[in-house]
Design an enzyme around this catalytic site. Structure first.
Site, PDB file in Angstrom:
ATOM      1  N   VAL A  57     -15.576   2.854   8.736  1.00 26.51           N
ATOM      2  CA  VAL A  57     -15.289   1.715   7.844  1.00 26.51           C
ATOM      3  C   VAL A  57     -14.746   0.504   8.597  1.00 26.51           C
ATOM      4  O   VAL A  57     -14.702  -0.591   8.044  1.00 26.51           O
ATOM      5  CB  VAL A  57     -14.316   2.108   6.701  1.00 26.51           C
ATOM      6  N   ASN A  83     -10.104   5.134   0.870  1.00 28.31           N
ATOM      7  CA  ASN A  83      -9.125   6.174   1.204  1.00 28.31           C
ATOM      8  C   ASN A  83      -9.014   6.447   2.705  1.00 28.31           C
ATOM      9  O   ASN A  83      -7.986   6.940   3.159  1.00 28.31           O
ATOM     10  CB  ASN A  83      -9.525   7.460   0.459  1.00 28.31           C
ATOM     11  N   SER A 134       0.392   3.780   0.834  1.00 26.61           N
ATOM     12  CA  SER A 134       1.338   4.859   1.158  1.00 26.61           C
ATOM     13  C   SER A 134       2.729   4.414   0.733  1.00 26.61           C
ATOM     14  O   SER A 134       2.998   3.210   0.643  1.00 26.61           O
ATOM     15  CB  SER A 134       1.344   5.113   2.668  1.00 26.61           C
ATOM     16  N   TYR A 147       1.604   1.632  11.099  1.00 21.36           N
ATOM     17  CA  TYR A 147       1.128   2.313   9.879  1.00 21.36           C
ATOM     18  C   TYR A 147       1.706   1.660   8.619  1.00 21.36           C
ATOM     19  O   TYR A 147       0.969   1.307   7.689  1.00 21.36           O
ATOM     20  CB  TYR A 147       1.509   3.797   9.945  1.00 21.36           C
ATOM     21  N   SER A 150       0.371  -1.829   8.027  1.00 25.20           N
ATOM     22  CA  SER A 150      -1.028  -1.807   7.550  1.00 25.20           C
ATOM     23  C   SER A 150      -1.071  -1.469   6.060  1.00 25.20           C
ATOM     24  O   SER A 150      -1.864  -2.041   5.306  1.00 25.20           O
ATOM     25  CB  SER A 150      -1.866  -0.798   8.353  1.00 25.20           C
ATOM     26  N   LYS A 151      -0.207  -0.556   5.643  1.00 25.73           N
ATOM     27  CA  LYS A 151      -0.227  -0.124   4.238  1.00 25.73           C
ATOM     28  C   LYS A 151       0.394  -1.178   3.315  1.00 25.73           C
ATOM     29  O   LYS A 151      -0.060  -1.366   2.180  1.00 25.73           O
ATOM     30  CB  LYS A 151       0.482   1.231   4.096  1.00 25.73           C
TER      31      LYS A 151
HETATM   32  N1  LIG Z   1      -1.255  12.882   3.719  1.00 29.38           N
HETATM   33  C1  LIG Z   1      -0.221  12.090   3.470  1.00 29.38           C
HETATM   34  O1  LIG Z   1       0.947  12.510   3.539  1.00 29.38           O
HETATM   35  C2  LIG Z   1      -0.454  10.652   3.070  1.00 29.38           C
HETATM   36  C3  LIG Z   1       0.639   9.929   2.580  1.00 29.38           C
HETATM   37  C4  LIG Z   1       0.462   8.615   2.226  1.00 29.38           C
HETATM   38  C5  LIG Z   1      -0.780   8.031   2.353  1.00 29.38           C
HETATM   39  N2  LIG Z   1      -1.828   8.744   2.831  1.00 29.38           N
HETATM   40  C6  LIG Z   1      -3.128   8.069   2.943  1.00 29.38           C
HETATM   41  O2  LIG Z   1      -4.115   8.796   2.253  1.00 29.38           O
HETATM   42  C7  LIG Z   1      -5.376   8.566   2.873  1.00 29.38           C
HETATM   43  C8  LIG Z   1      -6.058   9.903   3.153  1.00 29.38           C
HETATM   44  O3  LIG Z   1      -5.246  10.605   4.068  1.00 29.38           O
HETATM   45  P1  LIG Z   1      -5.339  12.184   4.313  1.00 29.38           P
HETATM   46  O4  LIG Z   1      -3.941  12.645   4.431  1.00 29.38           O
HETATM   47  O5  LIG Z   1      -6.246  12.831   3.337  1.00 29.38           O
HETATM   48  O6  LIG Z   1      -5.957  12.162   5.793  1.00 29.38           O
HETATM   49  P2  LIG Z   1      -7.000  13.104   6.573  1.00 29.38           P
HETATM   50  O7  LIG Z   1      -6.769  12.810   8.003  1.00 29.38           O
HETATM   51  O8  LIG Z   1      -6.912  14.512   6.100  1.00 29.38           O
HETATM   52  O9  LIG Z   1      -8.406  12.495   6.103  1.00 29.38           O
HETATM   53  C9  LIG Z   1      -8.760  11.186   6.446  1.00 29.38           C
HETATM   54  C10 LIG Z   1     -10.269  11.111   6.578  1.00 29.38           C
HETATM   55  O10 LIG Z   1     -10.592   9.738   6.872  1.00 29.38           O
HETATM   56  C11 LIG Z   1     -11.577   9.726   7.894  1.00 29.38           C
HETATM   57  N3  LIG Z   1     -11.491   8.467   8.627  1.00 29.38           N
HETATM   58  C12 LIG Z   1     -10.470   8.008   9.405  1.00 29.38           C
HETATM   59  N4  LIG Z   1     -10.782   6.820   9.921  1.00 29.38           N
HETATM   60  C13 LIG Z   1     -12.016   6.487   9.455  1.00 29.38           C
HETATM   61  C14 LIG Z   1     -12.878   5.393   9.636  1.00 29.38           C
HETATM   62  N5  LIG Z   1     -12.535   4.349  10.426  1.00 29.38           N
HETATM   63  N6  LIG Z   1     -14.064   5.377   8.998  1.00 29.38           N
HETATM   64  C15 LIG Z   1     -14.437   6.413   8.206  1.00 29.38           C
HETATM   65  N7  LIG Z   1     -13.674   7.498   8.013  1.00 29.38           N
HETATM   66  C16 LIG Z   1     -12.475   7.544   8.628  1.00 29.38           C
HETATM   67  C17 LIG Z   1     -11.233  10.937   8.780  1.00 29.38           C
HETATM   68  O11 LIG Z   1     -12.342  11.328   9.564  1.00 29.38           O
HETATM   69  C18 LIG Z   1     -10.829  11.967   7.722  1.00 29.38           C
HETATM   70  O12 LIG Z   1     -11.935  12.719   7.265  1.00 29.38           O
HETATM   71  C19 LIG Z   1      -5.100   7.733   4.126  1.00 29.38           C
HETATM   72  O13 LIG Z   1      -5.349   6.373   3.855  1.00 29.38           O
HETATM   73  C20 LIG Z   1      -3.628   7.959   4.367  1.00 29.38           C
HETATM   74  O14 LIG Z   1      -3.038   6.904   5.087  1.00 29.38           O
HETATM   75  C21 LIG Z   1      -1.701  10.061   3.185  1.00 29.38           C
END
Ligand SMILES: NC(=O)c1ccc[n+]([C@@H]2O[C@H](COP(=O)([O-])OP(=O)(O)OC[C@H]3O[C@@H](n4cnc5c(N)ncnc54)[C@H](O)[C@@H]3O)[C@@H](O)[C@H]2O)c1
Length: 250
Positions: A57, A83, A134, A147, A150-151
């Site tokens: 992305v 996401n 986030s 991080y 960015s959020k």
């Molecule tokens: N897990 C947490 O505690 C948490 C908390 C707050 C926010 N978030 C946010 O939720 C979202 C999902 O996180 P998650 O925990 O499921 O992460 P994850 O690492 O399990 O999954 C993220 C997915 O995004 C894909 N990805 C990363 N960069 C990419 C790119 N440039 N282009 C296409 N795909 C890409 C990865 O390959 C992966 O499959 C993220 O934006 C993260 O910042 C997660």
């Protein structure tokens, strides 16, 4: 609902994959985007009404190719779930520019690029955008200069999208997850951090992928037809509290 189409980025695992599964169960068709091709293919295997699209992305070129490919396959686009995200933590002085850029490339540029490319299709359907930020975008914390910033920017970008796109009937909202035990979080959460989160969160636990997906799916749905420009934390109450919670518990 049978012909509504959602695009979900970062769909190969974690919160993105949970969102794909929930939206399929609710009758959506889903374009699954990820830059991890093997994981994406594995995740999409056996899912009726879902189609994987390899796409980084943060690449303007790949995004520009992928949106027409989705429209070619599905014919329409009703919801965009931004996401995909990466987490790299470090103190300000040790956050070099390369790390800063890697985080901004995906977390901020990706949301901008995918949404902008999807706007013409969303105008046709009066569709919706859900950006995943986030709690780190709502409250500052240590190690999150890239991080968290960015959020926070994604939160502002959501408001901007809502302000500019509302006249086309396009809604834009933002979900701020608290901690969820995904690969992303577990790479940066030590046991000490996990314990500290449990202490600081009124519900006293991490969230699950599906608990975040439920909020995302609601915001994409017609049930949220008068909701736009909103920032919704799904965080067990983390954002609502200040000092003293652990002391009050004991
Ligand atoms: N897990 C947490 O505690 C948490 C908390 C707050 C926010 N978030 C946010 O939720 C979202 C999902 O996180 P998650 O925990 O499921 O992460 P994850 O690492 O399990 O999954 C993220 C997915 O995004 C894909 N990805 C990363 N960069 C990419 C790119 N440039 N282009 C296409 N795909 C890409 C990865 O390959 C992966 O499959 C993220 O934006 C993260 O910042 C997660």
């Amino acid at each position: 609902m049978a012909n509504k189409v959602a695009l979900v980025t970062g769909a190969a695992r974690g919160i993105g994959l949970a969102t794909v599964n929930l939206m399929l169960a609710r009758g959506w068709q889903v374009a699954m985007l990820d830059r991890d091709a093997p994981e994406l293919d594995k995740a999409a295997r056996g899912l009726d009404d879902a189609m994987p699209f390899f796409c980084d992305v943060s690449s303007e070129e790949q995004v520009a190719e992928t949106i027409p490919a989705i429209l070619g396959r599905f014919g329409r686009l009703d919801a965009v779930v931004n996401n995909a995200g990466v987490a790299e933590f470090g103190p300000i002085e040790q956050t070099d520019f390369a790390m800063w850029r890697r985080v901004m490339d995906t977390n901020l540029d990706g949301v901008f690029l995918v949404t902008q490319a999807a706007i013409p299709a969303l105008k046709d359907t009066r569709g919706s955008i859900v950006n995943i930020a986030s709690i780190s975008g709502l409250r500052a914390s240590t190690l999150r200069v890239a991080y968290g910033t960015s959020k926070a920017a994604v939160i502002q970008l959501t408001r901007q999208q809502a302000a500019e796109l509302g006249e086309y009937g396009i809604r834009a909202n933002c979900v701020c997850p608290g901690p969820v035990r995904t690969k992303l979080a577990m790479a940066v959460h030590t046991q000490e951090i996990i314990d500290a989160y449990h202490d600081a969160i009124p519900l006293n636990r991490y969230g699950s992928e599906i608990e975040i997906a439920e909020v995302i799916a609601f915001l994409c749905s017609d049930q949220a037809s008068y909701v736009t420009g909103q920032i919704i934390a799904s965080d067990g109450g983390f954002e609502s509290t200040g000092v003293g919670l652990p002391a009050l518990r004991s």
